[in-house]
Design a protein around this motif. Structure first.
Motif, short mmCIF file in Angstrom:
data_model
loop_
_atom_site.label_atom_id
_atom_site.label_comp_id
_atom_site.label_asym_id
_atom_site.label_seq_id
_atom_site.Cartn_x
_atom_site.Cartn_y
_atom_site.Cartn_z
N ASP A 73 -12.35 4.33 15.89
CA ASP A 73 -10.94 4.15 15.29
C ASP A 73 -10.37 2.90 14.85
OD1 ASP A 73 -10.48 6.77 16.97
OD2 ASP A 73 -9.17 5.54 18.42
N PHE A 74 -9.83 3.63 13.55
CA PHE A 74 -9.67 2.52 12.51
C PHE A 74 -8.52 2.47 12.41
CE2 PHE A 74 -11.38 5.44 10.80
CZ PHE A 74 -11.47 5.63 9.27
N TYR A 75 -7.72 1.64 12.10
CA TYR A 75 -5.78 1.70 11.36
C TYR A 75 -6.29 2.15 10.10
CZ TYR A 75 -1.62 0.17 8.23
OH TYR A 75 -0.62 0.23 7.95
N THR A 76 -4.74 3.51 10.24
CA THR A 76 -4.96 3.69 8.68
C THR A 76 -3.56 4.22 8.46
OG1 THR A 76 -6.72 5.51 8.95
CG2 THR A 76 -5.29 5.87 7.24
N GLY A 77 -3.25 3.06 7.09
CA GLY A 77 -1.88 3.32 6.43
C GLY A 77 -2.29 2.08 5.00
N TYR A 78 -0.98 1.32 5.45
CA TYR A 78 -1.43 0.51 3.98
C TYR A 78 -1.14 -1.26 4.38
CZ TYR A 78 1.29 4.49 1.02
OH TYR A 78 1.09 5.24 0.49
N GLY A 79 -1.52 -2.28 3.95
CA GLY A 79 -1.66 -3.46 2.93
C GLY A 79 -1.26 -3.21 2.47
N TRP A 80 -0.82 -5.09 2.32
CA TRP A 80 -0.08 -5.89 1.08
C TRP A 80 -1.21 -7.05 1.12
CZ3 TRP A 80 3.10 -4.28 -3.16
CH2 TRP A 80 4.22 -3.24 -3.06
N TYR A 81 -1.30 -7.74 -0.23
CA TYR A 81 -1.81 -8.80 -0.78
C TYR A 81 -1.25 -9.51 -1.82
CZ TYR A 81 -5.68 -6.52 2.16
OH TYR A 81 -6.79 -6.50 3.05
N ARG A 82 -1.02 -10.99 -1.04
CA ARG A 82 -0.03 -11.41 -2.88
C ARG A 82 -0.60 -12.50 -2.87
NH1 ARG A 82 5.35 -10.46 -3.71
NH2 ARG A 82 6.03 -13.01 -2.94
N LYS A 83 -0.99 -13.14 -4.09
CA LYS A 83 -1.02 -14.60 -4.43
C LYS A 83 -0.16 -14.85 -5.33
CE LYS A 83 -5.54 -16.24 -5.57
NZ LYS A 83 -5.71 -18.02 -4.87
N HIS A 84 -0.55 -16.78 -5.97
CA HIS A 84 0.29 -16.98 -6.85
C HIS A 84 -1.00 -18.10 -7.68
CE1 HIS A 84 4.58 -16.75 -5.77
NE2 HIS A 84 3.90 -16.58 -5.33
N GLN A 105 -9.02 2.13 -0.10
CA GLN A 105 -9.23 2.96 -0.87
C GLN A 105 -8.58 3.57 -2.54
OE1 GLN A 105 -10.62 7.02 -0.19
NE2 GLN A 105 -8.81 7.56 0.75
N GLU A 106 -7.42 2.53 -2.23
CA GLU A 106 -6.34 3.59 -3.69
C GLU A 106 -5.72 2.57 -3.75
OE1 GLU A 106 -3.44 6.03 -5.39
OE2 GLU A 106 -3.22 6.51 -3.53
N LEU A 148 -5.92 6.25 2.99
CA LEU A 148 -4.94 7.52 3.78
C LEU A 148 -6.17 8.75 3.16
CD1 LEU A 148 -1.50 7.30 2.61
CD2 LEU A 148 -1.91 6.68 4.67
N TRP A 149 -6.85 9.00 4.22
CA TRP A 149 -7.38 10.33 3.68
C TRP A 149 -6.03 11.16 2.85
CZ3 TRP A 149 -6.56 15.46 3.52
CH2 TRP A 149 -7.74 16.42 3.11
#
Length: 861
Positions: A73-84, A105-106, A148-149
């Motif tokens: 199993d693995f986490y399925t959902g969203y993740g956010w990345y931020r950089k200056h 994947q998106e 997400l699938w």
């Protein structure tokens, strides 16, 4: 019929200057360092005023699932990345791009709170123009990622894991307002056939874009550089460009006499230097690596490279590695290719998606042929939308157009990014797309034909292959849609696919499940019959399933089929191949003894880049007092004592026998990376044993300062679990099937094709009749359903096995005297299985079996 494909080869080498020019106006900046990350969908995180002080500090490449150790199993959902990042007025006078090598994947990209672009597709890179959203001074880059699938995104299914994240490199590229486009150079070579005298002609297509306000004149100079850096051929062309237009500039250079040819035994590479001028001013420069070589696939005599026959010996490779999952560095990808080459293999199938530019570059430089594959595939299991075992092709009409366009988009991106690599000898359209609902097979065939035609348009120098094409049988075959074909598993032995009318190879054979160390044996599996592993005249080559253990939706039954384990320590089977293919004797195997001390080694010790493209592979070994390697596997801990760097679990990692983070056969290993420069001291300890220490030196980043540089947060390993109850599923349809023999027109696969009007039947001379099904999964068996093509007094027994060697009897009908048309068998107790075998003993009442269909119901173990 012969297919001649005169090939290309080239890879963008960023911001490297040739002997002719001491600078480049193009600036390429590695953006892997100093990101903030938060798992989940954070509303407003694209805004400059958003508070990310509580987010995790991370570097790229990165995965949602870190630390990951091959769990199902693995986490399925969203993740956010931020950089200056900061820009000057000079930067804003030209064009500013962000280049991503892969996001699963998106990805939605924001700059200073403004939406800039979106990319859908997890295995191909993309370039984003952020010029209009950028400003002088500080700029916030935010990337919203989901895994997400989605019904219109390829792949819709597969057996590996689909962890999200920005898991490959990211760059900032500053260009002038007129520039050479992203992967915009296409190099081909011709004239290499020795019958023509052995010269090479370089043909170049270069895409130039002009975003200036006026029509203007430019000059493109293309230089071929020899391996030692000399200019050996040139071409120059004046071009006129109108405002906001693109133009493809084509150039052909003079003959190059007797160029050194690229070959696995001598992978010689040349470079193309592309110089774009406005008047006498250089405004852009790019460099492309390529190689001279030619090849042909033939249906009767196999594969030829540079005019010489080569029966290639290959492996299938997934990209993920222990701890880091898919988020591996360029150096880690290079180590994988090097391990393949060291064992004497000369070909890799990139299963089952486009691999990173660094991986293809490593194939070029190490000398390994590469089969590059588009991500159109699926797998056995429940065919319902919403999860990764869905139908390969959409089941809803409203999803079909968007899905096909996404497949073609990713195919185009794969070819554009990788088209200049000399190692690549084929573009594969798919893997096993027949794992689709029956009513969608017409859609599969039409899409494959579209892909083949589009491939010919994008790159006429390489063949379009159909990978994993051993189903369906009969009139619906897909194996002849492309220029070449690859058969998996039982496709190597099914009569229908012997000496097909187009060039072919075995794209998967073997599937030997083993924990390290395993046995000192090959994994011929499907190729063992009639010594087919030695090669067949009409076949071009073969690739074992698989090179490395990998994370799988279906657990250890599929995950541990590699000849090298997930931690990148070879199993004994790897040493068997190295002995036979490369002529290197195996080492002395470790034995049980009295542990006394540890040995800690690194793949490198100095000049390790701290920018996310580089890392080191650490190996710890248990020794006795005299320094002999032991198979004893006590708990071992690696700890960063001082300096910069991180394990996937943070500042330390504990290896335990029987855990996912395992020590086995006296060895453990993991990759270690840093995003700061400095000297790192790492210690290996185990209770009661003498510890070991090493020093590593990282360079090319801000210096690590004790007490000032932020410490890497610990990331305790907690296997992600969907916590869902096991579901009874159906298996057998289109799974590999094997038999003692098969009568003409009644192949083994007909007993697992979902049709009752086709059946398997043995040859009349067969004296040891059996039929075997490989579910390709580890299952808890609930029921076996058998259907015959006709009712008769069949006598048979049903057995199951986990390893295809040791069998357990489930049902014995060898004494049957009654007519049987179908049978349902339920075991009296829970039975674990991977393979099923039906045997038909030849007694006085023997009736030739006509096996129409076998279905297995069970839960994934």
């Amino acid at each position: 019929m012969k297919h001649h494909f005169f090939i290309i080869s080239c890879l963008m080498l960023l911001c490297i200057c040739s002997a002719g020019y001491a600078y480049s106006p193009r600036e390429v900046i590695n953006l892997n360092r100093e990101w903030k990350y938060m798992r989940g969908d954070c509303r407003g995180a694209e805004q400059t005023g958003y508070d990310d002080s509580g987010w995790e500090r991370i570097g790229l490449p990165h995965s949602f699932s870190i630390p990951y150790f091959m769990s199902r199993d693995f986490y399925t959902g969203y993740g956010w990345y931020r950089k200056h990042v900061a820009f000057t007025e000079k930067n804003l006078s030209g064009k500013i791009f962000m280049e991503f090598d892969g996001v699963f994947q998106e990805a939605e990209i924001f700059v200073n709170g403004k939406f800039v672009d979106r990319h859908r597709g997890g295995y191909t890179g993309f370039s984003v123009d952020i010029t209009e959203a950028a400003q002088v001074g500080d700029n916030l880059i935010a990337v919203r990622v989901n895994n997400l699938w989605q019904p219109t995104l390829a792949p819709r299914g597969g057996e590996h894991v689909f962890s999200g994240g920005i898991y490959r490199n990211v760059r900032l590229v500053l260009k002038s307002s007129t520039y050479i486009d992203w992967y915009g150079t296409f190099v081909t070579t011709s004239g290499l056939d020795t019958s023509n005298g052995g010269y090479g002609i370089v043909n170049v297509s270069t895409e130039v874009r002009h975003s200036g306000n006026d029509t203007d004149n430019f000059r493109l100079v293309s230089n071929v550089l020899s391996p030692d850096g000399r200019i050996i051929a040139s071409a120059e062309k004046e071009i006129e460009m109108k405002c906001n237009t693109a133009q493809t500039v084509r150039q052909t250079m003079e003959k190059i006499e007797n160029p050194c040819l690229w070959h696995p035994s001598h992978p010689v590479l040349y470079k193309l230097e592309s110089l774009l001028f406005k008047g006498d001013k250089l405004i852009d420069r790019d460099e492309t690596s390529f190689g001279f070589r030619w090849f042909e696939w033939t249906k009767d005599h196999g594969f030829f490279l540079n005019g010489e026959h080569l029966y290639f010996k290959g492996v299938n490779v997934h990209q993920d590695q222990a701890g880091w999952g898919d988020a591996v560095t360029d150096a880690a990808a290079r180590r994988d290719v090097a391990l393949v080459k060291e064992a004497g293999f000369d070909m890799i199938r990139g299963s089952h998606y486009p691999h990173s530019p660094a991986f293809a570059k490593a194939c070029d430089e190490e000398g390994v042929l590469f089969w590059s594959e588009a991500p159109f595939w699926a797998t056995a299991g429940e065919k319902k939308d919403g999860y990764w075992t869905a139908s390969a092709y959409p089941v809803r009409q409203e999803d079909c157009d968007a899905f096909e366009e996404n497949v073609l988009q990713q195919l185009e991106e794969m070819i554009r990014i990788h088209r200049n690599h000399p190692s690549i000898i084929a573009w594969s359209m798919c893997n096993e797309p027949f794992f689709t609902t029956p009513e969608t097979m017409d859609g599969v065939r039409k899409l494959l034909k579209r892909m083949v035609d589009y491939t010919h348009l994008l790159d006429p120098t390489r063949p379009a292959g159909i990978g994993g094409a051993q189903r369906p049988l009969g009139e619906e075959r897909i194996d002849l849609i492309g220029d070449i074909v690859g058969y998996n598993g039982d496709g190597a032995t099914i009569l229908d696919f012997q000496q097909p009318p187009i060039p072919s190879m075995v794209t998967e054979y073997g599937s030997t499940n083993a924990d390290r160390p395993g046995e000192y044996i090959p994994g011929w599996g499907d190729l063992e019959k009639n010594d087919a592993w030695k090669g067949v005249e009409w076949r071009s080559g073969q690739a074992i399933w698989c090179g490395f253990d990998h994370g799988s939706l279906f657990g250890e039954g599929m995950a541990k089929l590699g000849i090298i384990d997930y931690f990148r320590i070879p199993k004994r089977s790897w040493y068997w191949y190295r002995n036979v293919y490369a002529g290197v004797n195996p080492p002395v195997w470790s034995v049980s003894g009295t542990p006394a001390k540890l040995r800690l080694e690194a793949s490198r010790y100095t000049d390790i880049k701290a920018d996310g493209t580089d890392d080191v592979h650490l190996t710890v070994t248990v020794l006795d007092e005299e320094g002999r390697e032991l198979s004893n596997s006590p708990d071992v801990k690696l700890t960063l004592i001082s300096g910069p760097g991180e394990f996937p679990t943070g500042g330390s990692i504990l290896f335990e026998a029987g855990s996912d983070i395992r020590i086995m056969d006296g060895k453990a290993a993991i990759a270690f990376r840093s995003y700061y420069a400095g000297e790192s001291v790492i210690e290996a300890t185990s209770p009661g044993l003498e510890p070991a220490r090493i020093k590593l030196t990282f360079t090319g980043a801000p210096a690590y300062k004790e007490g000032v540089t932020p410490k890497v947060a610990d990331r305790p390993y907690v296997p992600f679990s969907l916590q869902k109850k096991g579901k009874i599923q159906s298996f057998g349809l289109n799974n590999p099937a094997f038999a003692s023999s098969a009568a003409d027109g009644h192949s083994t696969g007909y007993a697992a094709d979902g049709k009752f009007d086709t059946w398997w039947e043995p040859e009349s001379s067969d004296q040891n009749v059996y039929w075997t099904l490989d579910t390709e999964r580890s299952l808890m068996l609930s029921e076996v359903s058998i259907r015959f093509a006709s009712t008769d007094r069949y006598q048979y027994k049903v057995e199951v096995s986990e390893d295809n060697k040791n069998w357990m009897l489930v049902s014995d009908k060898t004494g049957n005297k009654n007519p049987v048309g179908s049978d349902k068998i339920k075991p009296e107790k829970t039975v674990k299985m991977h393979y099923l075998r039906l045997s038909f003993p030849q007694t006085g009442k023997y009736v030739t079996p006509k096996l129409a269909e076998v279905e297995i119901l069970g839960q994934l173990d």
